[in-house]
Design an enzyme around this catalytic site. Structure first.
Site, mmCIF file in Angstrom:
data_model
loop_
_atom_site.group_PDB
_atom_site.id
_atom_site.type_symbol
_atom_site.label_atom_id
_atom_site.label_comp_id
_atom_site.label_asym_id
_atom_site.label_seq_id
_atom_site.Cartn_x
_atom_site.Cartn_y
_atom_site.Cartn_z
ATOM 1 N N GLU A 1 0.822 -1.214 0.000
ATOM 2 C CA GLU A 1 0.000 0.000 0.000
ATOM 3 C C GLU A 1 0.857 1.266 0.000
ATOM 4 O O GLU A 1 0.355 2.357 0.289
ATOM 5 C CB GLU A 1 -0.917 0.024 1.227
ATOM 6 N N HIS B 1 -3.263 2.320 8.415
ATOM 7 C CA HIS B 1 -4.333 1.563 7.754
ATOM 8 C C HIS B 1 -4.597 0.285 8.522
ATOM 9 O O HIS B 1 -3.684 -0.500 8.777
ATOM 10 C CB HIS B 1 -3.929 1.225 6.318
ATOM 11 N N HIS C 1 -7.778 -2.956 9.424
ATOM 12 C CA HIS C 1 -9.000 -3.641 9.008
ATOM 13 C C HIS C 1 -9.983 -3.662 10.183
ATOM 14 O O HIS C 1 -10.183 -4.697 10.814
ATOM 15 C CB HIS C 1 -8.673 -5.049 8.532
ATOM 16 N N GLU D 1 -18.502 12.008 21.683
ATOM 17 C CA GLU D 1 -17.143 12.502 21.475
ATOM 18 C C GLU D 1 -16.757 12.561 20.004
ATOM 19 O O GLU D 1 -15.806 13.270 19.633
ATOM 20 C CB GLU D 1 -16.134 11.616 22.218
ATOM 21 N N HIS E 1 -13.144 -3.067 3.320
ATOM 22 C CA HIS E 1 -11.689 -3.242 3.504
ATOM 23 C C HIS E 1 -11.175 -2.674 4.817
ATOM 24 O O HIS E 1 -10.492 -3.355 5.552
ATOM 25 C CB HIS E 1 -10.956 -2.603 2.318
#
Length: 275
Positions: free
Chosen positions: A116, A140, A142, A170, A211
């Protein structure tokens, strides 16, 4: 100073361990990158390799030429980072063309930076520009409940933002600019990197349909805390939707405006529509 004695390396490893313990990094899922400060590079310079291989990035990030990044490796497991950091993470430097990177440290048993990398670097490029260089982390993961919601909510920024804001008080304070959403695309390439970076112009959080999450921040605590807050709100929403077909009560637009005044944040009116 040795790389692993540096504070930024300790913070990087700690985030990897924290995300793994949350269950957001099955197998080799997820990735992390940190744009290293010049003084931090100077302190670890004796451990950096000047003869490491050059690798194509898969996109062009001319504005990041010469910058150093700590990144997770492709195919590497977040759970193994605390155990064998030199085998699972790397320090890279972007060449002057902005099209290649050189491995300066790490991945000692072979390997390449995360698949990525185009998304990470294009997002870093945007965040460096729009925050005057203060943002240094792209994360990143999942996140389970966020992924679940991408199957049932319309893939629109306004709807995802409003639903997450309503899930926990919040949320509009933690991510007042909202969240962006990218429809399902093949990960790892320039196309999804471009779509994500467009949304990073406006948001600190971008959801990849089916994803996971991309989060950005000034430091590891901020980026991880953002992901943690978004995912908890998603968990509350998933539980709510599993109990009832329609909410009986929730925070109304005027309530959000009151929150904005109390916490001195700017909540865009496009998210405060009447349902």
């Amino acid at each position: 100073m040795k790389v692993l004695d540096a504070d930024f390396a300790k913070g990087f490893i700690h985030l990897c361990e924290s995300g793994f313990k949350r269950g957001w990094h099955e197998r080799n899922g997820g990735n992390l990158s940190y744009r290293i400060k010049p003084d931090e590079v100077e302190r670890i310079s004796e451990e950096l390799n000047e003869k490491g291989p050059f690798l194509p990035i898969g996109t062009k990030v001319q504005e990041l030429a010469g910058e150093y990044f700590m990144v997770t490796g492709s195919g590497k497991y977040f759970g193994n980072v605390p155990l064998e950091p030199e085998n699972n993470i790397a320090i890279i430097q972007i060449d002057q063309s902005g099209e290649n990177c050189q491995i300066k440290w790490g991945l000692c048993n072979g390997g390449v930076p995360t698949s990525e990398l185009p998304s990470h670097l294009m997002n870093h490029n945007v965040k460096k520009r729009v925050t005057d260089g203060s943002y240094r982390v792209i994360y990143h993961c999942h996140a389970t409940n966020i992924i679940a919601l991408t199957f049932v909510l319309p893939l629109k920024d306004e709807i995802f933002t409003r639903e997450l804001w309503e899930a926990a008080t919040e949320c509009p304070v933690v991510f007042p600019s909202g969240v962006g959403v990218v429809k399902w695309m093949i990960p790892g390439g320039r196309e999804i990197a471009l779509e994500t970076s467009k949304r990073m112009e406006e948001y600190d959080v971008v959801i990849w349909a089916h994803h996971g999450l991309f989060c950005s921040g000034e430091d590891f605590d901020q980026a991880f805390g953002l992901a943690d807050t978004v995912e908890k709100a998603a968990e509350i929403l998933v539980k709510t939707l599993s109990m009832v077909s329609q909410k009986r009560q929730t925070i109304q637009p005027e309530g959000f405006r009151q929150l904005a005044r109390a916490f001195q944040v700017d909540l865009p009116e496009k998210f405060l529509y009447e349902k």
